[in-house]
Write an enzyme that holds these catalytic residues in place. Sequence first.
Site, PDB file in Angstrom:
ATOM      1  N   HIS A 216      -3.234   2.698  -1.583  1.00 59.77           N
ATOM      2  CA  HIS A 216      -3.204   2.136  -0.236  1.00 59.77           C
ATOM      3  C   HIS A 216      -3.785   0.723  -0.235  1.00 59.77           C
ATOM      4  CE1 HIS A 216      -4.303   2.284   4.217  1.00 59.77           C
ATOM      5  NE2 HIS A 216      -3.005   2.216   4.130  1.00 59.77           N
TER       6      HIS A 216
ATOM      7  N   ARG B 167       4.000  14.362  28.755  1.00 60.10           N
ATOM      8  CA  ARG B 167       2.959  15.161  28.089  1.00 60.10           C
ATOM      9  C   ARG B 167       3.493  15.944  26.884  1.00 60.10           C
ATOM     10  NH1 ARG B 167       1.314  16.600  33.516  1.00 60.10           N
ATOM     11  NH2 ARG B 167      -0.344  15.171  34.149  1.00 60.10           N
TER      12      ARG B 167
ATOM     13  N   ARG C 269      -4.829  19.668   2.546  1.00 56.49           N
ATOM     14  CA  ARG C 269      -3.796  18.639   2.793  1.00 56.49           C
ATOM     15  C   ARG C 269      -4.170  17.295   2.155  1.00 56.49           C
ATOM     16  NH1 ARG C 269      -0.411  18.056   8.426  1.00 56.49           N
ATOM     17  NH2 ARG C 269       0.856  16.282   7.837  1.00 56.49           N
TER      18      ARG C 269
ATOM     19  N   HIS D  93       5.354   1.430  -0.106  1.00 59.59           N
ATOM     20  CA  HIS D  93       4.303   2.452  -0.113  1.00 59.59           C
ATOM     21  C   HIS D  93       4.333   3.296  -1.399  1.00 59.59           C
ATOM     22  CE1 HIS D  93       1.557   5.431   1.518  1.00 59.59           C
ATOM     23  NE2 HIS D  93       2.417   6.372   1.199  1.00 59.59           N
TER      24      HIS D  93
ATOM     25  N   HIS E  52      -3.659   7.652  -3.337  1.00 62.18           N
ATOM     26  CA  HIS E  52      -3.735   6.796  -2.147  1.00 62.18           C
ATOM     27  C   HIS E  52      -4.966   5.902  -2.113  1.00 62.18           C
ATOM     28  CE1 HIS E  52      -0.328   9.026  -0.773  1.00 62.18           C
ATOM     29  NE2 HIS E  52      -0.306   8.411   0.389  1.00 62.18           N
TER      30      HIS E  52
ATOM     31  N   LYS F  33       5.315  20.441   0.442  1.00 62.14           N
ATOM     32  CA  LYS F  33       4.794  19.836   1.682  1.00 62.14           C
ATOM     33  C   LYS F  33       4.585  20.921   2.748  1.00 62.14           C
ATOM     34  CE  LYS F  33       4.030  16.453   4.775  1.00 62.14           C
ATOM     35  NZ  LYS F  33       3.855  15.073   5.044  1.00 62.14           N
TER      36      LYS F  33
ATOM     37  N   GLU G 134       6.883   9.705  -4.328  1.00 65.30           N
ATOM     38  CA  GLU G 134       6.230  10.780  -3.553  1.00 65.30           C
ATOM     39  C   GLU G 134       6.533  12.147  -4.168  1.00 65.30           C
ATOM     40  OE1 GLU G 134       4.109  10.511  -1.061  1.00 65.30           O
ATOM     41  OE2 GLU G 134       4.328   8.369  -0.621  1.00 65.30           O
TER      42      GLU G 134
ATOM     43  N   GLU H 186      -5.345  18.477   8.280  1.00 60.11           N
ATOM     44  CA  GLU H 186      -5.931  17.728   7.167  1.00 60.11           C
ATOM     45  C   GLU H 186      -7.454  17.825   7.107  1.00 60.11           C
ATOM     46  OE1 GLU H 186      -3.971  13.970   6.316  1.00 60.11           O
ATOM     47  OE2 GLU H 186      -5.745  13.281   5.267  1.00 60.11           O
TER      48      GLU H 186
ATOM     49  N   ASN I  86      -2.920  13.060  -0.695  1.00 57.64           N
ATOM     50  CA  ASN I  86      -3.431  11.685  -0.827  1.00 57.64           C
ATOM     51  C   ASN I  86      -3.642  11.273  -2.285  1.00 57.64           C
ATOM     52  OD1 ASN I  86      -3.505  11.415   1.940  1.00 57.64           O
ATOM     53  ND2 ASN I  86      -5.587  12.236   2.084  1.00 57.64           N
TER      54      ASN I  86
ATOM     55  N   LYS J 222       2.708  14.533  11.607  1.00 63.67           N
ATOM     56  CA  LYS J 222       1.951  13.285  11.793  1.00 63.67           C
ATOM     57  C   LYS J 222       2.892  12.254  12.395  1.00 63.67           C
ATOM     58  CE  LYS J 222      -1.515  13.328   8.118  1.00 63.67           C
ATOM     59  NZ  LYS J 222      -1.947  12.594   6.927  1.00 63.67           N
TER      60      LYS J 222
HETATM   61  N1  LIG Z   1       4.394  10.989   9.125  1.00 64.64           N
HETATM   62  C1  LIG Z   1       4.129  11.127   7.846  1.00 64.64           C
HETATM   63  O1  LIG Z   1       3.619  12.161   7.387  1.00 64.64           O
HETATM   64  C2  LIG Z   1       4.468   9.993   6.913  1.00 64.64           C
HETATM   65  C3  LIG Z   1       4.380  10.181   5.529  1.00 64.64           C
HETATM   66  C4  LIG Z   1       4.737   9.119   4.698  1.00 64.64           C
HETATM   67  C5  LIG Z   1       5.176   7.918   5.246  1.00 64.64           C
HETATM   68  N2  LIG Z   1       5.234   7.776   6.599  1.00 64.64           N
HETATM   69  C6  LIG Z   1       5.717   6.520   7.222  1.00 64.64           C
HETATM   70  O2  LIG Z   1       7.073   6.330   6.819  1.00 64.64           O
HETATM   71  C7  LIG Z   1       7.372   4.948   6.858  1.00 64.64           C
HETATM   72  C8  LIG Z   1       8.110   4.573   5.585  1.00 64.64           C
HETATM   73  O3  LIG Z   1       9.289   5.328   5.541  1.00 64.64           O
HETATM   74  P1  LIG Z   1      10.567   4.845   4.720  1.00 64.64           P
HETATM   75  O4  LIG Z   1      10.160   4.498   3.341  1.00 64.64           O
HETATM   76  O5  LIG Z   1      11.608   5.865   4.933  1.00 64.64           O
HETATM   77  O6  LIG Z   1      10.913   3.431   5.398  1.00 64.64           O
HETATM   78  P2  LIG Z   1      11.891   3.015   6.573  1.00 64.64           P
HETATM   79  O7  LIG Z   1      12.015   4.046   7.615  1.00 64.64           O
HETATM   80  O8  LIG Z   1      11.458   1.668   7.010  1.00 64.64           O
HETATM   81  O9  LIG Z   1      13.315   2.909   5.820  1.00 64.64           O
HETATM   82  C9  LIG Z   1      13.486   1.985   4.766  1.00 64.64           C
HETATM   83  C10 LIG Z   1      14.792   1.183   4.946  1.00 64.64           C
HETATM   84  O10 LIG Z   1      15.899   2.005   4.620  1.00 64.64           O
HETATM   85  C11 LIG Z   1      16.909   1.882   5.624  1.00 64.64           C
HETATM   86  N3  LIG Z   1      17.637   3.150   5.578  1.00 64.64           N
HETATM   87  C12 LIG Z   1      17.241   4.361   6.058  1.00 64.64           C
HETATM   88  N4  LIG Z   1      18.101   5.310   5.704  1.00 64.64           N
HETATM   89  C13 LIG Z   1      19.092   4.717   5.005  1.00 64.64           C
HETATM   90  C14 LIG Z   1      20.271   5.193   4.351  1.00 64.64           C
HETATM   91  N5  LIG Z   1      20.578   6.497   4.293  1.00 64.64           N
HETATM   92  N6  LIG Z   1      21.079   4.298   3.746  1.00 64.64           N
HETATM   93  C15 LIG Z   1      20.755   2.964   3.739  1.00 64.64           C
HETATM   94  N7  LIG Z   1      19.641   2.466   4.297  1.00 64.64           N
HETATM   95  C16 LIG Z   1      18.818   3.339   4.936  1.00 64.64           C
HETATM   96  C17 LIG Z   1      16.158   1.571   6.889  1.00 64.64           C
HETATM   97  O11 LIG Z   1      16.960   0.899   7.806  1.00 64.64           O
HETATM   98  C18 LIG Z   1      15.030   0.684   6.363  1.00 64.64           C
HETATM   99  O12 LIG Z   1      15.446  -0.655   6.297  1.00 64.64           O
HETATM  100  C19 LIG Z   1       6.055   4.212   7.042  1.00 64.64           C
HETATM  101  O13 LIG Z   1       5.956   3.790   8.383  1.00 64.64           O
HETATM  102  C20 LIG Z   1       5.001   5.287   6.752  1.00 64.64           C
HETATM  103  O14 LIG Z   1       3.797   5.075   7.440  1.00 64.64           O
HETATM  104  C21 LIG Z   1       4.901   8.790   7.429  1.00 64.64           C
END
Ligand SMILES: NC(=O)c1ccc[n+]([C@@H]2O[C@H](COP(=O)([O-])OP(=O)(O)OC[C@H]3O[C@@H](n4cnc5c(N)ncnc54)[C@H](O)[C@@H]3O)[C@@H](O)[C@H]2O)c1
Length: 331
Positions: free
Chosen positions: A239, A113, A228, A251, A235, A214, A177, A224, A232, A135
């Site tokens: 998106h 939980r 917040r 992204h 987006h 942020k 971003e 949101e 977007n 999130k």
């Molecule tokens: N929760 C939120 O508010 C929020 C906001 C934006 C995005 N997201 C989510 O985040 C995800 C995208 O995140 P991302 O762009 O970090 O992608 P990711 O986590 O897939 O990482 C991208 C790649 O980089 C590699 N990597 C990570 N750190 C590294 C480092 N220091 N050196 C070398 N390689 C490294 C990973 O293995 C992966 O292959 C999506 O799932 C998206 O939906 C969430």
Amino acid sequence: MKLTFGFRATVCEIIEGKGSMAHVGNLVGKARNVLVITDSGVPPQYAESVLAQFYNASLLIIPQGEESKNFNTLELIIDTLRKREIDRYGALIAVGGGMTCDITGFAASCYNRGIDYYNVPTTLLAQVDASIGGKTALNFGGIKNLVGAFHHPKGVVIDTDTLKTLDKREFYNGLAEVIKMAATSDPALFSLLESDLPLNEILDDIVGAALQIKCDVVLEDPLEHGLRKVLNFGHTIGHAIEIASNGRLLHGESIAAGMTYFCSDEMRKRLERLLKRYYLPVKSPFSGEVLLPYIALDKKRTEGLITTVFVESPGIFDFRKMTPEEVVALI
Ligand SMILES: NC(=O)c1ccc[n+]([C@@H]2O[C@H](COP(=O)([O-])OP(=O)(O)OC[C@H]3O[C@@H](n4cnc5c(N)ncnc54)[C@H](O)[C@@H]3O)[C@@H](O)[C@H]2O)c1
């Protein structure tokens, strides 16, 4: 840098700076029973350095890539927590990008939980965005983040040294971003990004400033309902571009292109100059007809209208309600 902010009963402590990964043990409590989760693409030294700070920690490596954000991985995490006898006083620690932070946070939101979790983001995108704000999610039925919960991390440790190993394309993806946040909320940060100062010299400043934006936005509107939505910016079209590209565009790259349609002419010129400097796209590779079905699916739509963010100049924005057809007409 050390930031603390509260959300209802939750306090999330954020530690940012080069070398800050050494503080994870003290932040979490070295004697706690913890499970560290990383992905197979993250250089292993980061998770190992976190692991070494605890008396009782185990490691789980999940496959890298967005495909891992699913129920199978969730089950694997829950099963590992059960086998390691981690109870509600234990904690999860995500060491990786947004994918790892999102699924770790979601597992933490439902195991027993809800247990504590901490993020140690290692991509720029995760450092300025995904690791903060509560999130958490996984993808289901081909829809991103369909299953999720708001569950704030107890702490976030942002060590910008980890960005040294990050692929350039992933780095610029995260920078999109930062540019987005600067465009809507911080004229000084926007000017800093436009300056000729080398990125590695201003990295901690830009990460710190983006983080502050942020945190301010999340604090004011944790669920949101209003402000917040400013996050977007770009987006609505971005998106749709991301879905249509079927994995070819990241992204941040998709959002970069998506932002340029929601600006004044003057702002568009500045934005495009900045995006091009970091090899980010400035227009949609798809026509409006291709994007319309995805824009119409926008889950943030109410009564047929999509709330979009329009930026007049850095820091000056307003919300505009538009039909999907009006959005498509901009492309
Ligand atoms: N929760 C939120 O508010 C929020 C906001 C934006 C995005 N997201 C989510 O985040 C995800 C995208 O995140 P991302 O762009 O970090 O992608 P990711 O986590 O897939 O990482 C991208 C790649 O980089 C590699 N990597 C990570 N750190 C590294 C480092 N220091 N050196 C070398 N390689 C490294 C990973 O293995 C992966 O292959 C999506 O799932 C998206 O939906 C969430």
